[in-house]
Design an enzyme around this catalytic site. Structure first.
Site, PDB file in Angstrom:
ATOM      1  N   ALA A 137       7.953 -14.338 -13.207  1.00 40.35           N
ATOM      2  CA  ALA A 137       7.150 -13.152 -13.829  1.00 40.35           C
ATOM      3  C   ALA A 137       5.929 -13.743 -14.500  1.00 40.35           C
ATOM      4  CB  ALA A 137       7.939 -12.245 -14.501  1.00 40.35           C
ATOM      5  N   THR A 138       6.148 -15.024 -15.481  1.00 43.56           N
ATOM      6  CA  THR A 138       5.156 -15.414 -16.041  1.00 43.56           C
ATOM      7  C   THR A 138       3.882 -15.868 -15.504  1.00 43.56           C
ATOM      8  OG1 THR A 138       6.641 -16.490 -17.780  1.00 43.56           O
ATOM      9  CG2 THR A 138       4.344 -17.359 -17.617  1.00 43.56           C
ATOM     10  N   ASN A 174      11.735  -6.225 -22.897  1.00 37.15           N
ATOM     11  CA  ASN A 174      12.947  -7.272 -22.635  1.00 37.15           C
ATOM     12  C   ASN A 174      13.496  -7.279 -24.310  1.00 37.15           C
ATOM     13  OD1 ASN A 174       9.959  -8.319 -23.238  1.00 37.15           O
ATOM     14  ND2 ASN A 174      10.974 -10.067 -24.181  1.00 37.15           N
ATOM     15  N   THR A 224       3.594 -25.492  -1.320  1.00 36.13           N
ATOM     16  CA  THR A 224       4.551 -25.262  -0.427  1.00 36.13           C
ATOM     17  C   THR A 224       5.542 -24.232  -0.837  1.00 36.13           C
ATOM     18  OG1 THR A 224       4.260 -27.506   0.445  1.00 36.13           O
ATOM     19  CG2 THR A 224       6.454 -26.542   0.909  1.00 36.13           C
ATOM     20  N   CYS A 252      11.277 -17.570 -32.286  1.00 35.84           N
ATOM     21  CA  CYS A 252      11.422 -18.770 -32.992  1.00 35.84           C
ATOM     22  C   CYS A 252       9.912 -19.568 -32.979  1.00 35.84           C
ATOM     23  CB  CYS A 252      12.339 -19.772 -32.405  1.00 35.84           C
ATOM     24  SG  CYS A 252      12.931 -21.178 -33.485  1.00 35.84           S
ATOM     25  N   HIS A 268      15.426 -14.408 -11.883  1.00 34.04           N
ATOM     26  CA  HIS A 268      16.514 -15.036 -12.401  1.00 34.04           C
ATOM     27  C   HIS A 268      17.067 -13.922 -13.687  1.00 34.04           C
ATOM     28  CE1 HIS A 268      14.590 -15.954 -16.286  1.00 34.04           C
ATOM     29  NE2 HIS A 268      13.495 -15.780 -15.851  1.00 34.04           N
ATOM     30  N   GLN A 294      11.875  -6.726 -16.163  1.00 32.30           N
ATOM     31  CA  GLN A 294      13.275  -6.308 -16.650  1.00 32.30           C
ATOM     32  C   GLN A 294      13.676  -4.937 -15.903  1.00 32.30           C
ATOM     33  OE1 GLN A 294      15.170  -7.578 -19.033  1.00 32.30           O
ATOM     34  NE2 GLN A 294      14.204  -9.367 -19.823  1.00 32.30           N
TER      35      GLN A 294
HETATM   36  C1  LIG Z   1      11.366 -12.853 -18.662  1.00 30.31           C
HETATM   37  C2  LIG Z   1      10.351 -11.955 -18.680  1.00 30.31           C
HETATM   38  C3  LIG Z   1       9.375 -12.579 -18.131  1.00 30.31           C
HETATM   39  C4  LIG Z   1       9.117 -13.875 -17.869  1.00 30.31           C
HETATM   40  O1  LIG Z   1       9.762 -14.250 -16.553  1.00 30.31           O
HETATM   41  P1  LIG Z   1       9.735 -15.558 -15.989  1.00 30.31           P
HETATM   42  O2  LIG Z   1      10.400 -15.416 -14.688  1.00 30.31           O
HETATM   43  O3  LIG Z   1      10.825 -16.187 -16.735  1.00 30.31           O
HETATM   44  O4  LIG Z   1       8.749 -16.253 -15.924  1.00 30.31           O
HETATM   45  C5  LIG Z   1       8.137 -11.765 -18.218  1.00 30.31           C
HETATM   46  N1  LIG Z   1       8.198 -10.461 -18.710  1.00 30.31           N
HETATM   47  C6  LIG Z   1       9.174  -9.753 -19.181  1.00 30.31           C
HETATM   48  C7  LIG Z   1       9.418  -8.539 -19.598  1.00 30.31           C
HETATM   49  C8  LIG Z   1      10.452 -10.681 -19.023  1.00 30.31           C
HETATM   50  O5  LIG Z   1      11.763 -10.091 -19.399  1.00 30.31           O
END
Ligand SMILES: *Cc1c(COP(=O)(O)O)cnc(C)c1O
Length: 388
Positions: A74-75, A154, A243, A329, A204, A182
């Site tokens: 998602a990042t 989140n 890839t 943190c 994940h 989320q």
């Molecule tokens: C976990 C999360 C992300 C980041 O997702 P990744 O797959 O770890 O890069 C982005 N936005 C929200 C709201 C998340 O909870």
């Protein structure tokens, strides 16, 4: 050792479901070929990717599989959406709108855009973490090219009315992106029903592998294109070269499929566990406050402030329960979470905030045991404080 730890950090990441691993295994061994290769093994890998794309597209309500662009998570999907649209639409305008409570994967790309000369409006939220439609409406300008509002938060679990917000933008021809990391797989999520142009999802958080996600890029997007972050081979319609991670993609589709199949039942179970956890904790400890919206929230999610109990001290006292502090943190010091502060929560309450994320593999017995342990240590910490 790790089996003795009760895992209640399912909003940070989840254990992979064994059924997902099973689906992935052949693509780590036998069907290892590059899906871009012309031979028969390449075709086998390509078929797996295209089947997965079709599954995911249909489960999120996309009108065509080609609207799903695989990313590393998602990042990357958030970065691709925000920077990709800004780059592609810079001629049309220089204004972007988002929320103060977004994930850093949205906030940081927005800050980068600001450094590059774009203007970004960060909308505030109410006490429950919800943005108002009126605030969004009055922030829109003739130069607004993109609005990005997360579906479910989140940290506090609140679920925004994305459909209503997207409709306001659609009326004015402004692109709407939602970070649904989320949401997809946890609550009903459908890009067509919501009317969004772009959506970020990830595997994940829903019992799939790490390092795989997708950006939904609707065909309604002008030119059907956003500018890629990377240049390379022409994979993913040129929007995400490199890839493809075939086993992860297969696992992602399987993970989402399982979540949707079990959504109703799991929503009920997790909501029940969540309420049981909260009432059990409140029976034992006074001064437990719930942050975010009481009802409009993710089924297994609790953000709790325990009066007079520093989250860091509580977590140190609880090596047997994996949970998260409601704080970010920074350079070794625990700063109160900007998201909690954005809700108007005072800093001392913010530092006494924990996040409990109940998930698929948590049992009722575990949840009760964790609440019991948290109560025990919270009372001990309070007792220590009042003694000195
Ligand atoms: C976990 C999360 C992300 C980041 O997702 P990744 O797959 O770890 O890069 C982005 N936005 C929200 C709201 C998340 O909870």
């Amino acid at each position: 050792m790790s089996h003795q730890v009760i895992y209640l950090d399912n909003n940070a990441t989840t254990r992979m479901d064994p059924r997902v691993l099973e689906a992935m295994l052949p693509y780590l061994t036998e069907y290892f070929a590059n899906p871009g290769s012309a031979h028969v093994l390449g075709a086998r890998a390509r078929k797996a990717v295209e089947d997965a794309r079709e599954t995911i597209a249909s489960l999120v309500g996309a009108s065509h599989p080609s609207e799903i662009i695989f990313t590393s998570g998602a990042t990357e999907a958030d970065n691709l959406a925000i920077k990709g649209v800004a780059d592609a639409c810079a001629e049309a305008g220089d204004h972007v709108i988002t929320l103060t409570t977004e994930h850093p994967a949205v906030l940081e790309p927005c800050r980068r855009l600001e450094r590059e000369g774009f203007r970004v409006t960060y909308l505030g939220v109410d006490w429950h973490g919800l943005v108002s439609a009126e605030d969004l409406e009055s922030a829109l300008t003739a130069d607004t090219i993109l609005v990005s509002v997360m579906h479910a938060n989140n940290e506090i679990g609140v679920v925004q009315d994305v459909g209503a917000l997207a409709a306001i933008c659609k009326e004015r021809g402004i692109l709407f992106h939602t970070d649904a990391a989320q949401a997809a797989g946890k609550i009903p999520f459908n890009v067509a029903t919501l009317g969004v142009d772009l959506a970020s999802i990830t595997a994940h958080k829903i019992y799939g592998p790490k390092g795989i996600g997708a950006l939904y890029v609707g065909h309604g997007l002008p030119g059907h294109r956003i500018r890629p972050l990377l240049d390379g081979g022409g994979q993913e319609l040129g929007m995400r070269p490199g890839t493809l991670n075939v086993p992860a993609i297969v696992g992602f589709a399987k993970a989402l499929e399982l979540c949707i199949e079990e959504l109703e039942e799991e929503t009920q179970r997790l909501t029940k566990l969540r309420e049981a956890f909260l009432s059990f904790l409140r029976q034992r400890v006074d001064g437990v406050q719930l942050n975010g919206h009481p009802v409009r929230r993710l089924p297994g999610h609790l953000s709790l402030s325990i009066e007079g109990v520093e989250a860091r001290a509580l977590m140190e006292a609880l090596p047997d329960v994996a949970l998260s502090a409601g704080a970010a943190c920074h350079a070794g010091t625990l700063m109160p979470s900007p998201v909690l502060l954005a809700l108007g929560i005072p800093p001392d309450r913010a530092s006494s905030t924990i996040r409990v994320g109940i998930g698929r593999f948590n049992t009722a017995a575990e949840v009760e045991r964790a609440a019991d342990r948290i109560a025990q240590e919270a009372l001990r910490i309070r007792g220590r404080r009042s003694a000195c």
